[in-house]
Design an enzyme around this catalytic site. Structure first.
Site, mmCIF file in Angstrom:
data_model
loop_
_atom_site.group_PDB
_atom_site.id
_atom_site.type_symbol
_atom_site.label_atom_id
_atom_site.label_comp_id
_atom_site.label_asym_id
_atom_site.label_seq_id
_atom_site.Cartn_x
_atom_site.Cartn_y
_atom_site.Cartn_z
ATOM 1 N N LYS A 32 0.893 -1.281 -0.151
ATOM 2 C CA LYS A 32 -0.137 0.065 -0.103
ATOM 3 C C LYS A 32 0.717 1.283 0.021
ATOM 4 C CE LYS A 32 -3.913 -2.312 2.129
ATOM 5 N NZ LYS A 32 -4.675 -2.590 3.374
ATOM 6 N N GLN A 47 -4.452 -1.007 9.599
ATOM 7 C CA GLN A 47 -4.236 -2.279 8.967
ATOM 8 C C GLN A 47 -5.063 -3.342 9.993
ATOM 9 O OE1 GLN A 47 -3.220 -3.102 5.864
ATOM 10 N NE2 GLN A 47 -4.046 -5.196 6.503
ATOM 11 N N ASP A 81 -10.258 3.561 4.585
ATOM 12 C CA ASP A 81 -10.785 2.152 4.481
ATOM 13 C C ASP A 81 -12.276 2.177 4.107
ATOM 14 O OD1 ASP A 81 -8.928 0.162 3.811
ATOM 15 O OD2 ASP A 81 -8.747 -0.202 5.597
#
Ligand code: NAD
Length: 292
Positions: free
Chosen positions: A58, A102, A125
């Site tokens: 990422k 994460q 996200d």
């Protein structure tokens, strides 16, 4: 779409690269106007090897798109107040447009509480309850990356969803529930399946569009796929081959399904790359809103 290879593979890698290039050009445009670059803060906790690989990818993807990344790493035994304090600082940092925590988190950290601490405007996200509520209400907001990536992939391949029977296998907050809402938003008639669904094979055979996110390797057989269906395989399962090698496979038995599907995503190279591209897209969208 002319730039795409037209076989029955839904090439997520290729579409993700196109999306990422579009984002890079957009970011370049802002920088040429004298504006700062968009910024994504990445919070990684613990030593989960898969999480480390995902985060590395990422951050590399950010760099390629001209997005600045800020990496915050914590040991596995970090306390909740320490994590919340970091998120609070990032929420108030003018150079940070998106924040990614994460997942999965170590067991002692409550995922809901950590996600709720994010500013909804920086929720790269798209998993904050506010943004999930916006999706539920059909309003604008940052959308969860994996289902959003599936929708972009379908759109770029010109798949018309209106009036189609869509079947979603899996009801997680991360994939199953949001993709069902997004398919419905595009006027598909959606059936949601889960581990207690009766006659799953029959239900799958009724699908014009079949999205499988169960985390069960090769569970959906080729014989469960209606001829001409569009198949989206979200699953990522690491298996050992008879020769002892490690291999990634999806939730759909690819060879059998690919024979009958009109379009199908491979694993790897289907939904996964789209998820990363949507993280960047959400960061740039948050940045544009932030600039205003
Ligand atoms: P999850 O474990 O949270 O949810 C799985 C869902 O599948 C549950 O709702 C469960 O009811 C259903 N299910 C399980 N066994 C079933 C069965 N035998 N029959 C019918 N339904 C069944 O998983 P998740 O987070 O939604 O992820 C699903 C899969 O997608 C995993 O393999 C995960 O690694 C993968 N994934 C991939 C990406 C990507 O970017 N490609 C992103 C997220 C998740």
């Amino acid at each position: 779409m002319s730039a795409l290879d037209v076989s029955n593979i839904l090439d997520g890698k290729q579409v993700a690269n196109l999306v990422r290039e579009e984002l890079r050009l957009k970011v370049d445009g802002f920088v040429q106007q004298g504006k700062r670059r968009p910024g994504l803060a990445v919070v990684l906790i613990g030593e989960n090897p898969a999480s480390h690989v995902y985060v590395k990818n990422k951050i590399a993807a950010c760099k390629k798109a001209g997005i600045e990344s800020f990496f915050h790493q914590f040991a596995v035994d970090v306390t909740l107040p320490e994590v919340l304090s970091c998120i609070k600082k990032l929420n108030n940092d003018e150079n940070v447009d998106g924040i990614l925590v994460q997942l999965p988190l170590p067991k002692h950290l409550p995922t809901d509480e950590v996600l709720e601490a994010l500013s909804p405007d920086k929720d790269a996200d798209g998993l904050h309850p506010y943004n999930l509520g916006q999706l539920f209400s059909g309003k604008d907001g940052l959308r969860p990356c994996t289902p959003k990536g599936i929708m972009v992939l379908l759109d770029r391949y010109g798949v018309n969803l209106s009036g189609k029977n869509a079947v979603v296998v899996g009801r997680s907050n991360l994939v199953g529930k949001p993709i069902a809402l997004m398919l419905q938003e595009k006027n598909a008639t959606v059936t949601m399946c889960h581990s207690k669904t009766a006659n799953l094979d029959e239900v799958c055979r009724s699908a014009d569009v079949l999205v499988v996110a169960a985390g069960r390797e090769n569970m959906v057989r080729g014989s469960w796929v209606k001829p001409g269906a569009v198949v989206i395989d979200v699953g990522i399962n690491r298996i050992e081959t008879p020769t002892g090698e490690s291999q990634l496979v999806g939730d759909v038995e690819f060879a059998g399904a690919a024979e009958v599907a009109s379009l199908i995503t491979p694993v790897p190279g289907g939904v996964g790359p789209m998820t990363v591209a949507m993280l960047l897209a959400n960061t740039v969208a948050a940045y544009e809103k932030h600039l205003k």
